[in-house]
Design an enzyme around this catalytic site. Sequence first.
Site, PDB file in Angstrom:
ATOM      1  N   CYS A   1      -1.010   4.097 -10.517  1.00  0.00           N
ATOM      2  CA  CYS A   1      -1.844   3.156  -9.761  1.00  0.00           C
ATOM      3  C   CYS A   1      -3.340   3.443  -9.842  1.00  0.00           C
ATOM      4  O   CYS A   1      -4.087   2.675 -10.435  1.00  0.00           O
ATOM      5  CB  CYS A   1      -1.396   3.137  -8.307  1.00  0.00           C
ATOM      6  SG  CYS A   1       0.339   2.685  -8.167  1.00  0.00           S
TER       7      CYS A   1
ATOM      8  N   PHE B   1       0.818  -1.226   0.000  1.00  0.00           N
ATOM      9  CA  PHE B   1       0.000   0.000   0.000  1.00  0.00           C
ATOM     10  C   PHE B   1       0.844   1.266   0.000  1.00  0.00           C
ATOM     11  O   PHE B   1       0.375   2.329   0.384  1.00  0.00           O
ATOM     12  CB  PHE B   1      -0.938  -0.003   1.212  1.00  0.00           C
ATOM     13  CG  PHE B   1      -1.842  -1.210   1.261  1.00  0.00           C
ATOM     14  CD1 PHE B   1      -2.992  -1.248   0.488  1.00  0.00           C
ATOM     15  CD2 PHE B   1      -1.533  -2.306   2.052  1.00  0.00           C
ATOM     16  CE1 PHE B   1      -3.832  -2.367   0.511  1.00  0.00           C
ATOM     17  CE2 PHE B   1      -2.359  -3.428   2.080  1.00  0.00           C
ATOM     18  CZ  PHE B   1      -3.508  -3.455   1.309  1.00  0.00           C
ATOM     19  N   LEU B   2       2.116   1.156  -0.407  1.00  0.00           N
ATOM     20  CA  LEU B   2       2.985   2.335  -0.310  1.00  0.00           C
ATOM     21  C   LEU B   2       2.582   3.434  -1.287  1.00  0.00           C
ATOM     22  O   LEU B   2       2.011   3.166  -2.343  1.00  0.00           O
ATOM     23  CB  LEU B   2       4.452   1.947  -0.539  1.00  0.00           C
ATOM     24  CG  LEU B   2       4.903   1.385  -1.885  1.00  0.00           C
ATOM     25  CD1 LEU B   2       5.177   2.484  -2.898  1.00  0.00           C
ATOM     26  CD2 LEU B   2       6.170   0.570  -1.681  1.00  0.00           C
TER      27      LEU B   2
ATOM     28  N   GLU C   1       3.958   6.818  -3.450  1.00  0.00           N
ATOM     29  CA  GLU C   1       5.169   7.463  -3.946  1.00  0.00           C
ATOM     30  C   GLU C   1       5.385   8.734  -3.120  1.00  0.00           C
ATOM     31  O   GLU C   1       4.437   9.406  -2.738  1.00  0.00           O
ATOM     32  CB  GLU C   1       5.031   7.790  -5.433  1.00  0.00           C
ATOM     33  CG  GLU C   1       4.925   6.519  -6.241  1.00  0.00           C
ATOM     34  CD  GLU C   1       5.013   6.725  -7.746  1.00  0.00           C
ATOM     35  OE1 GLU C   1       5.418   7.806  -8.183  1.00  0.00           O
ATOM     36  OE2 GLU C   1       4.672   5.774  -8.464  1.00  0.00           O
TER      37      GLU C   1
ATOM     38  N   LYS D   1       2.234  14.007  -8.712  1.00  0.00           N
ATOM     39  CA  LYS D   1       2.124  14.559  -7.356  1.00  0.00           C
ATOM     40  C   LYS D   1       3.503  15.030  -6.922  1.00  0.00           C
ATOM     41  O   LYS D   1       4.506  14.653  -7.536  1.00  0.00           O
ATOM     42  CB  LYS D   1       1.542  13.533  -6.395  1.00  0.00           C
ATOM     43  CG  LYS D   1       2.462  12.356  -6.070  1.00  0.00           C
ATOM     44  CD  LYS D   1       1.724  11.387  -5.175  1.00  0.00           C
ATOM     45  CE  LYS D   1       2.541  10.871  -4.049  1.00  0.00           C
ATOM     46  NZ  LYS D   1       1.851   9.887  -3.240  1.00  0.00           N
TER      47      LYS D   1
END
Length: 436
Positions: free
Chosen positions: A261, A150-151, A153, A323
């Site tokens: 993702c 679930f990391l 960036e 982001k």
Amino acid sequence: MRVGVIGLGYLGVTHAVAMASLGHEVVGIEASAERLGKLKEGELPFFEPGLAAGLADAIAAGNLSFAAAASAADDCDLYFLCVGTPQLSGSNAADTSFVFAAGEALAKVIDEETVVVGKSTVPVGTAASLRKKMSEIAGFDVKIAWNPEFLREGTALEDSLKPDRIVIGAWHQESVDALRNCYEKIIATGTPVIETDVATSELVKVAANAFLATKISFINAMAEVAEVAGADAVSLAEAIGYDERIGKKFLRTGVGFGGGCLPKDIRGFVARAEELGVGQAVSFLRDVDAINLRRRERVIELANEQLGDLEGRRVLVLGLAFKPDSDDMRDSPALDVALGLASAGALVTVHDPVALEALGDNHPQLERARDLDSAFAGQELVVLATEWQQYRELSPQAVASKVAARTIIDARNVLDVPDWQAAGWKVIALGRNVHN
Ligand code: UGA
């Protein structure tokens, strides 16, 4: 433990470094010679805060080595599959061919005791097909488990070492034991462990990303309404966010979500649900996607409204990455907006603190500004598209003297509007009722 990590992309490098920092003896396995060469030298093939230092430490400590193929590192107790599952071209479905290729190669070198753990985001049912395929090749029932990652960036290493939860989907108790052993230090800090069936573990990941995407598109749908109703979506998000059942996180309205993702995962989820005959159950995700993409068009529409006609007009786009704290431009709203403005005829200059290098020679129609200060010279419109800290900290007075016209579109809602207005700027903010 001796741990193999197959596929050294974003997920794989982070996981390999994280496992090494837990004290395991890690072998990173990567087919691309160029990528492998860089990593061996301690060089990251992408930008991620803190990860380069972690990589250097792991190499220096001697608990991270590299191999070009699983056959050259066939003595691990546990292998993690971390290869990519991009969107298939010409379809919404996820391309699982890298998972199968890695699994099939691995099946030729492992023994019955070896545990194989998938971390890649896959359509539900993939692990079952992989188990069948690998077991046929190996000649025994391969112990496969799924353990989604679930990391995020920008905070990848920290997310890996301090996850909100660990999800283990397994058929064999030995896989559960091996994973619990591997993550012992993380579990000891109180991290919840959810042991479940494999299909659920595959679904958990796409469900989590679908929920996050839905939350963002929900607030962006409110922004669309707010824009015509003369309301303010930022205040609205704050007001509803105080309700703990709703929560404030992931309610930042703006130009929407991108990256490698969220967009491909919601599309892949719809495609998989359709294959399973339950497409209707998640058809709302098509709207989530459409709302998200409409925000990008809205920025171009607003630019057009401000300039009358975009042909030959000078526009500065601040940000290219999807982001901040990342150089990833996969499905990036910022890059899309820049390209959209350019194809409408604008002379677009782009700036990004780190992503310009990754842009390379692609999209030559975008003029590159290496220096933020001089980027403003002569611009007729500025669009803040990625909320890097240095853009948030811009002095509206200092840049006002450089531009040809003081108009800025805040597509991330991060600027102090009164402050900018006081310096003579016209501020257009997505989903907000700003009186200029
Ligand atoms: C996302 C998930 O957050 C991770 O939990 C997941 O592990 C990862 O995908 C993955 O599947 O590997 P990431 O793509 O790194 O992580 O980025 P996020 O922080 O989720 O942001 C995604 C996009 O949503 C960005 O473009 C961001 O600008 C946008 N966003 C985020 C908003 O527009 N509004 C918000 O309120 C929050």
